[in-house]
Design a protein around this motif. Structure first.
Motif, PDB file in Angstrom:
ATOM      1  N   SER A  15       0.857  -1.276   0.154  1.00 22.70           N
ATOM      2  CA  SER A  15      -0.227   0.149  -0.034  1.00 22.70           C
ATOM      3  C   SER A  15       0.877   1.325  -0.077  1.00 22.70           C
ATOM      4  O   SER A  15       0.455   2.234  -0.612  1.00 22.70           O
ATOM      5  N   THR A 117      -9.163  -6.647  -3.679  1.00 25.97           N
ATOM      6  CA  THR A 117     -10.241  -6.370  -3.211  1.00 25.97           C
ATOM      7  C   THR A 117     -11.535  -7.339  -3.041  1.00 25.97           C
ATOM      8  O   THR A 117     -12.373  -7.240  -2.721  1.00 25.97           O
ATOM      9  N   HIS A 121     -13.019 -12.548   3.363  1.00 27.36           N
ATOM     10  CA  HIS A 121     -12.417 -12.126   4.726  1.00 27.36           C
ATOM     11  C   HIS A 121     -11.690 -13.302   5.373  1.00 27.36           C
ATOM     12  O   HIS A 121     -11.346 -13.300   6.599  1.00 27.36           O
ATOM     13  N   ARG A 191      -2.216  -9.908   5.374  1.00 27.35           N
ATOM     14  CA  ARG A 191      -2.979  -8.634   5.701  1.00 27.35           C
ATOM     15  C   ARG A 191      -2.431  -8.071   6.955  1.00 27.35           C
ATOM     16  O   ARG A 191      -1.982  -8.849   7.835  1.00 27.35           O
ATOM     17  N   GLY A 193      -4.053  -5.110   8.953  1.00 32.24           N
ATOM     18  CA  GLY A 193      -5.226  -4.384   8.964  1.00 32.24           C
ATOM     19  C   GLY A 193      -5.953  -4.302   7.927  1.00 32.24           C
ATOM     20  O   GLY A 193      -6.441  -5.474   7.294  1.00 32.24           O
ATOM     21  N   GLU A 194      -6.100  -3.106   7.135  1.00 30.23           N
ATOM     22  CA  GLU A 194      -6.893  -3.050   5.929  1.00 30.23           C
ATOM     23  C   GLU A 194      -5.872  -3.211   4.733  1.00 30.23           C
ATOM     24  O   GLU A 194      -6.303  -2.785   3.528  1.00 30.23           O
ATOM     25  N   THR A 195      -4.611  -3.246   4.735  1.00 25.87           N
ATOM     26  CA  THR A 195      -3.827  -3.337   3.840  1.00 25.87           C
ATOM     27  C   THR A 195      -2.987  -4.681   3.601  1.00 25.87           C
ATOM     28  O   THR A 195      -3.059  -5.527   4.568  1.00 25.87           O
TER      29      THR A 195
END
Length: 217
Positions: A15, A117, A121, A191, A193-195
């Motif tokens: 990221s 994307t 999960h 992963r 977190g979100e990155t």
């Protein structure tokens, strides 16, 4: 954007290096066997998408050329009429088998595509692996492949490319001195977190692809 060359154990934030990166191309290459009349180096790229228990949630998350099913055609990335494996979440489009490493200049021998994307999960990391295909699974049914190992393969690498721009983000050249190992966990996307980050692993095993299947299934 300049590409980063990683060494074994290095970690890299995708990221930060490539903001907005969504579709990752994993390219892999190696030199063909230069021994006259020698057995082909048929290396295969595969991926294990694993959860917090370090296992794949279902067979679909083991991505390799033998998982091809009808309907997984990706018209804009492959030749007409060929099919690639696809995970059930639609995130990973696997490789088409290259039997000998005789790529054209500038091309990868094998590649797969990961849409970050779409990764379920349930998946916490994606282990990218490289194995030597051996008798009786090799194309030529050559018993000599039973003795092949990564100590004989030269210039084996993995790289990550931003599929949207075509720019190489990072590259990891396998420089370890292997002996009888025929399976390598090349690297992993994981992963934070979100990155997503990438780690160059270079962890080798004996037992070819089956050794990795036993670990993650």
């Amino acid at each position: 954007m300049s590409s980063f060359n990683l060494s074994k154990g290095d970690r890299f934030s995708l990221s930060k290096a490539a903001p907005g990166l969504t579709i990752v191309k994993i390219g892999m290459g190696w030199d063909p066997n230069d021994e006259p009349g020698g057995p082909e180096f048929d290396l295969d790229v595969s991926a294990f998408s694993i959860g917090n228990d370090f296992k794949i949630p279902s067979d679909s998350y083991f991505t390799f050329y033998g998982q091809i099913r009808m309907g997984n055609k990706v018209e804009d990335k492959i030749e007409k009429g060929l099919f690639r494996p696809l995970t059930e979440d639609g995130a990973i489009t696997g490789a088409i088998d290259d039997p000998d490493g005789s790529r054209s200049d500038g091309d990868d021998d094998e590649d797969m595509f990961i849409d970050l994307t779409k990764v379920s999960h349930k998946i916490e990391q994606i282990i990218i692996c490289c194995t030597i295909c051996k008798y009786p699974h090799d194309n030529n049914k050559d018993r000599r492949t039973l003795d092949l190992n990564f100590g004989q393969v030269n210039d084996c690498y993995i790289r990550i490319v931003d599929e949207r721009s075509g720019e190489e983000v990072l590259r990891y050249d396998m420089k370890d001195q292997y002996t009888n190992e025929d399976a390598v966990e090349f690297g992993r996307l994981f992963r934070v977190g979100e990155t997503w980050e990438f780690e160059a692993m270079g962890r080798a095993h004996t037992g070819s692809l089956q050794a990795l299947v036993d670990m993650y299934t």
